[in-house]
Write a protein that holds these residues in place. Structure first.
Motif, PDB file in Angstrom:
ATOM      1  N   ASN A 145       0.817  -1.196  -0.014  1.00 13.91           N
ATOM      2  CA  ASN A 145       0.042   0.028   0.075  1.00 13.91           C
ATOM      3  C   ASN A 145       0.962   1.261   0.153  1.00 13.91           C
ATOM      4  O   ASN A 145       1.829   1.489   0.684  1.00 13.91           O
ATOM      5  N   ILE A 146       0.685   2.005  -1.191  1.00 15.84           N
ATOM      6  CA  ILE A 146       1.653   3.231  -1.186  1.00 15.84           C
ATOM      7  C   ILE A 146       1.811   4.074   0.122  1.00 15.84           C
ATOM      8  O   ILE A 146       0.637   4.325   0.788  1.00 15.84           O
ATOM      9  N   THR A 147       2.642   4.586   0.480  1.00 19.68           N
ATOM     10  CA  THR A 147       3.330   5.463   1.726  1.00 19.68           C
ATOM     11  C   THR A 147       3.351   4.453   3.076  1.00 19.68           C
ATOM     12  O   THR A 147       3.536   4.987   4.106  1.00 19.68           O
ATOM     13  N   GLN A 148       2.723   3.134   2.853  1.00 21.07           N
ATOM     14  CA  GLN A 148       2.663   2.343   3.999  1.00 21.07           C
ATOM     15  C   GLN A 148       3.947   1.348   4.089  1.00 21.07           C
ATOM     16  O   GLN A 148       4.712   1.391   3.046  1.00 21.07           O
ATOM     17  N   ASP A 149       4.104   0.513   5.195  1.00 18.59           N
ATOM     18  CA  ASP A 149       5.371  -0.285   5.132  1.00 18.59           C
ATOM     19  C   ASP A 149       4.702  -1.833   4.783  1.00 18.59           C
ATOM     20  O   ASP A 149       3.428  -2.054   5.058  1.00 18.59           O
ATOM     21  N   ILE A 150       5.706  -2.694   4.246  1.00 20.72           N
ATOM     22  CA  ILE A 150       5.170  -3.886   3.998  1.00 20.72           C
ATOM     23  C   ILE A 150       6.346  -4.910   4.656  1.00 20.72           C
ATOM     24  O   ILE A 150       7.640  -4.441   4.375  1.00 20.72           O
ATOM     25  N   ILE A 151       5.844  -6.082   4.846  1.00 25.01           N
ATOM     26  CA  ILE A 151       7.029  -6.892   5.314  1.00 25.01           C
ATOM     27  C   ILE A 151       6.959  -8.385   4.006  1.00 25.01           C
ATOM     28  O   ILE A 151       5.978  -8.633   3.599  1.00 25.01           O
ATOM     29  N   LEU A 152       8.197  -8.489   3.378  1.00 27.54           N
ATOM     30  CA  LEU A 152       8.407  -9.410   2.576  1.00 27.54           C
ATOM     31  C   LEU A 152       8.776 -10.659   3.234  1.00 27.54           C
ATOM     32  O   LEU A 152       9.825 -10.773   3.726  1.00 27.54           O
ATOM     33  N   ASP A 153       7.826 -11.458   3.460  1.00 29.98           N
ATOM     34  CA  ASP A 153       8.224 -12.815   4.128  1.00 29.98           C
ATOM     35  C   ASP A 153       9.124 -13.709   3.345  1.00 29.98           C
ATOM     36  O   ASP A 153       9.103 -13.916   2.115  1.00 29.98           O
ATOM     37  N   CYS A 154      10.172 -13.860   4.301  1.00 29.65           N
ATOM     38  CA  CYS A 154      11.180 -15.176   3.874  1.00 29.65           C
ATOM     39  C   CYS A 154      11.493 -15.761   5.209  1.00 29.65           C
ATOM     40  O   CYS A 154      11.980 -15.080   6.042  1.00 29.65           O
ATOM     41  N   THR A 155      11.722 -17.328   5.168  1.00 27.08           N
ATOM     42  CA  THR A 155      11.973 -18.034   6.073  1.00 27.08           C
ATOM     43  C   THR A 155      13.022 -18.975   5.936  1.00 27.08           C
ATOM     44  O   THR A 155      12.971 -19.390   4.775  1.00 27.08           O
TER      45      THR A 155
ATOM     46  N   ALA B   3      -2.731   1.429  -4.093  1.00 26.66           N
ATOM     47  CA  ALA B   3      -3.234   2.441  -3.037  1.00 26.66           C
ATOM     48  C   ALA B   3      -4.393   1.845  -2.753  1.00 26.66           C
ATOM     49  O   ALA B   3      -5.311   1.853  -3.671  1.00 26.66           O
ATOM     50  N   TYR B   4      -4.800   1.980  -1.381  1.00 30.50           N
ATOM     51  CA  TYR B   4      -6.238   1.234  -0.988  1.00 30.50           C
ATOM     52  C   TYR B   4      -6.536   1.969   0.495  1.00 30.50           C
ATOM     53  O   TYR B   4      -5.586   1.942   1.431  1.00 30.50           O
ATOM     54  N   SER B   5      -7.687   2.159   0.739  1.00 34.98           N
ATOM     55  CA  SER B   5      -8.256   2.693   2.145  1.00 34.98           C
ATOM     56  C   SER B   5      -9.722   2.330   2.308  1.00 34.98           C
ATOM     57  O   SER B   5     -10.435   2.147   1.450  1.00 34.98           O
ATOM     58  N   ALA B   6     -10.017   2.259   3.518  1.00 32.76           N
ATOM     59  CA  ALA B   6     -11.489   1.751   3.625  1.00 32.76           C
ATOM     60  C   ALA B   6     -12.288   2.972   3.725  1.00 32.76           C
ATOM     61  O   ALA B   6     -12.030   4.181   3.929  1.00 32.76           O
ATOM     62  N   PRO B   7     -13.427   2.940   3.027  1.00 32.38           N
ATOM     63  CA  PRO B   7     -14.320   4.039   2.878  1.00 32.38           C
ATOM     64  C   PRO B   7     -15.153   4.394   4.228  1.00 32.38           C
ATOM     65  O   PRO B   7     -15.288   3.630   5.127  1.00 32.38           O
ATOM     66  N   SER B   8     -15.569   5.544   4.367  1.00 32.33           N
ATOM     67  CA  SER B   8     -16.403   6.087   5.629  1.00 32.33           C
ATOM     68  C   SER B   8     -17.799   6.337   4.894  1.00 32.33           C
ATOM     69  O   SER B   8     -17.689   6.984   4.018  1.00 32.33           O
ATOM     70  N   PHE B   9     -18.720   6.125   5.851  1.00 32.71           N
ATOM     71  CA  PHE B   9     -20.075   6.334   5.436  1.00 32.71           C
ATOM     72  C   PHE B   9     -20.805   7.535   6.213  1.00 32.71           C
ATOM     73  O   PHE B   9     -20.647   7.626   7.405  1.00 32.71           O
ATOM     74  N   THR B  10     -21.603   8.286   5.595  1.00 25.64           N
ATOM     75  CA  THR B  10     -22.501   9.187   6.118  1.00 25.64           C
ATOM     76  C   THR B  10     -23.912   8.928   5.753  1.00 25.64           C
ATOM     77  O   THR B  10     -23.987   8.949   4.330  1.00 25.64           O
ATOM     78  N   GLU B  11     -24.840   9.292   6.501  1.00 24.41           N
ATOM     79  CA  GLU B  11     -26.272   9.384   5.979  1.00 24.41           C
ATOM     80  C   GLU B  11     -26.876  10.761   6.246  1.00 24.41           C
ATOM     81  O   GLU B  11     -26.776  11.201   7.392  1.00 24.41           O
TER      82      GLU B  11
ATOM     83  N   LEU C 294     -27.215   7.766   1.567  1.00 21.35           N
ATOM     84  CA  LEU C 294     -25.968   7.333   1.894  1.00 21.35           C
ATOM     85  C   LEU C 294     -24.740   7.604   1.232  1.00 21.35           C
ATOM     86  O   LEU C 294     -24.811   7.158  -0.110  1.00 21.35           O
ATOM     87  N   THR C 295     -23.882   8.274   1.688  1.00 18.60           N
ATOM     88  CA  THR C 295     -22.680   8.761   1.035  1.00 18.60           C
ATOM     89  C   THR C 295     -21.400   7.915   1.578  1.00 18.60           C
ATOM     90  O   THR C 295     -21.307   7.634   2.683  1.00 18.60           O
ATOM     91  N   ALA C 296     -20.664   7.523   0.480  1.00 19.73           N
ATOM     92  CA  ALA C 296     -19.131   6.838   0.879  1.00 19.73           C
ATOM     93  C   ALA C 296     -18.135   7.601   0.285  1.00 19.73           C
ATOM     94  O   ALA C 296     -18.135   7.889  -0.747  1.00 19.73           O
ATOM     95  N   VAL C 297     -16.970   7.659   1.083  1.00 20.07           N
ATOM     96  CA  VAL C 297     -15.792   8.467   0.682  1.00 20.07           C
ATOM     97  C   VAL C 297     -14.526   7.516   0.878  1.00 20.07           C
ATOM     98  O   VAL C 297     -14.357   7.265   2.189  1.00 20.07           O
ATOM     99  N   ALA C 298     -13.579   7.181   0.042  1.00 20.97           N
ATOM    100  CA  ALA C 298     -12.490   6.601   0.517  1.00 20.97           C
ATOM    101  C   ALA C 298     -11.298   7.417  -0.311  1.00 20.97           C
ATOM    102  O   ALA C 298     -11.454   7.746  -1.571  1.00 20.97           O
ATOM    103  N   ASN C 299     -10.247   7.625   0.739  1.00 26.99           N
ATOM    104  CA  ASN C 299      -9.423   8.765   0.102  1.00 26.99           C
ATOM    105  C   ASN C 299      -8.339   8.330  -0.879  1.00 26.99           C
ATOM    106  O   ASN C 299      -7.828   9.119  -1.677  1.00 26.99           O
ATOM    107  N   THR C 300      -7.805   7.048  -0.850  1.00 23.32           N
ATOM    108  CA  THR C 300      -6.790   6.776  -1.618  1.00 23.32           C
ATOM    109  C   THR C 300      -6.913   5.478  -2.566  1.00 23.32           C
ATOM    110  O   THR C 300      -7.187   4.235  -1.657  1.00 23.32           O
ATOM    111  N   TRP C 301      -6.860   5.474  -3.788  1.00 20.08           N
ATOM    112  CA  TRP C 301      -7.080   4.131  -4.669  1.00 20.08           C
ATOM    113  C   TRP C 301      -6.369   4.354  -5.797  1.00 20.08           C
ATOM    114  O   TRP C 301      -6.180   5.283  -6.274  1.00 20.08           O
ATOM    115  N   PHE C 302      -5.626   3.258  -5.969  1.00 19.34           N
ATOM    116  CA  PHE C 302      -4.620   3.195  -7.356  1.00 19.34           C
ATOM    117  C   PHE C 302      -4.380   1.748  -7.629  1.00 19.34           C
ATOM    118  O   PHE C 302      -4.036   0.933  -6.433  1.00 19.34           O
ATOM    119  N   PRO C 303      -4.487   1.155  -8.841  1.00 19.81           N
ATOM    120  CA  PRO C 303      -4.931   1.772 -10.099  1.00 19.81           C
ATOM    121  C   PRO C 303      -6.372   2.444  -9.751  1.00 19.81           C
ATOM    122  O   PRO C 303      -7.119   2.052  -8.974  1.00 19.81           O
TER     123      PRO C 303
END
Length: 281
Positions: free
Chosen positions: A53-63, A159-167, A173-182
């Motif tokens: 996820n862009i701007t976030q950290d990730i762990i590439l698994d290797c054991t 890039a992905y984020s959970a949406p927030s909802f308002t009524e 009902l409205t949904a907003v998700a701030n970051t998505w790519f592609p």
């Protein structure tokens, strides 16, 4: 008679040679099988197609197998992380310490191992602040007392984020998700899976990251649960929004593509150069 006897001897000799060849061939195959079993790779990964996820950290698994041999311990292993197409190393652990003299500048101060966990066979790489330049094939190579091996990991970036909802007061009902790519597709549905009409807008910035704004085109019902789906070729977000009368009760889950598709290098380069190109124009 002599001719028949000679023919019979020749036949038996040829047959014996053929049998001998099969026996020797089988023995060689057995030896190779034993050797392969003994020296097969001790390195593995539980996730060879992760999505960062862009701007976030990730762990590439290797054991790897942390067994000690002749007094040598797992911490005496050499762990080398590389990325195809790049010079230098992503990270090198050798002689019980990081050896970063030949580290590629792209990963300076961004890559590290969990050195306290190497003793139990953890060679995973922590990659901080994911960017659009990071997708590609990474290789985790380990030379340990118990053996050696390499595993390949294909990192995809989104890039992905959970949406927030308002009524609103008029039961919209409205949904907003701030970051998505592609760029994603969006779908509304009711509890029975029936597709509902929605009005969706994507606001895309210079990095090609989209902000999703979507609203149902029909009033919502009390205690009804609505499903809001956002997905692209890498990530799927499924959200449930239940109308409670005092607000919206929401939950979101993510699933990721297991396909080894990578972001094309030319597209990553174009995205990274986009601000510079705009400035030049």
């Amino acid at each position: 008679n002599f001719s028949c006897l000679l023919h019979k001897v020749t036949y038996n000799f040829t047959f014996s040679i053929i049998i001998l060849i099969f026996i020797v061939g089988g023995f060689i195959i057995l030896l190779l099988s034993i050797a392969f079993t003994r020296y097969q790779s001790i390195v593995e990964s539980k996730d060879t197609f992760p999505v960062g996820n862009i701007t976030q950290d990730i762990i590439l698994d290797c054991t790897f197998d942390p067994s000690s041999v002749n007094g040598k311990l797992a911490v005496d292993a050499t762990i080398t992380w590389t990325k195809d197409g790049l010079g230098g190393v992503v990270y090198l652990y050798q002689d019980r310490a990081a050896q970063l003299q030949n580290q590629n500048l792209q990963f300076r101060n961004r890559a590290e191992l969990f050195q306290n966990a190497i003793a139990v066979g953890n060679a995973s790489l922590l990659l901080r602040n994911i960017t659009v330049e990071d997708p590609g094939t990474y290789r985790c190579g380990v030379s340990a007392p118990s053996g050696h091996g390499t595993v390949s990991i294909q990192l995809r970036v989104a890039a992905y984020s959970a949406p927030s909802f308002t009524e609103t007061n008029n039961s919209i009902l409205t949904a907003v998700a701030n970051t998505w790519f592609p760029e994603p597709n969006v779908t509304w549905s009711d509890h029975a899976g029936n597709i509902l009409n929605g009005n969706t807008s994507l606001f895309t910035n210079y990095n090609r990251i989209s902000r999703v704004l979507s609203r149902l085109e029909q009033p919502v019902l009390l205690n009804e649960t609505y499903t809001f789906l956002i997905q692209n070729n890498l990530v799927k977000s499924v959200s449930s929004a239940t109308i409670t009368g005092t607000g919206v009760l929401e939950t979101t889950s993510f699933t990721f593509s297991t396909s080894p598709m990578l972001l094309p290098k030319w597209l990553s380069l174009l995205i990274s150069l986009h601000p510079w190109l705009c400035w030049r124009l």
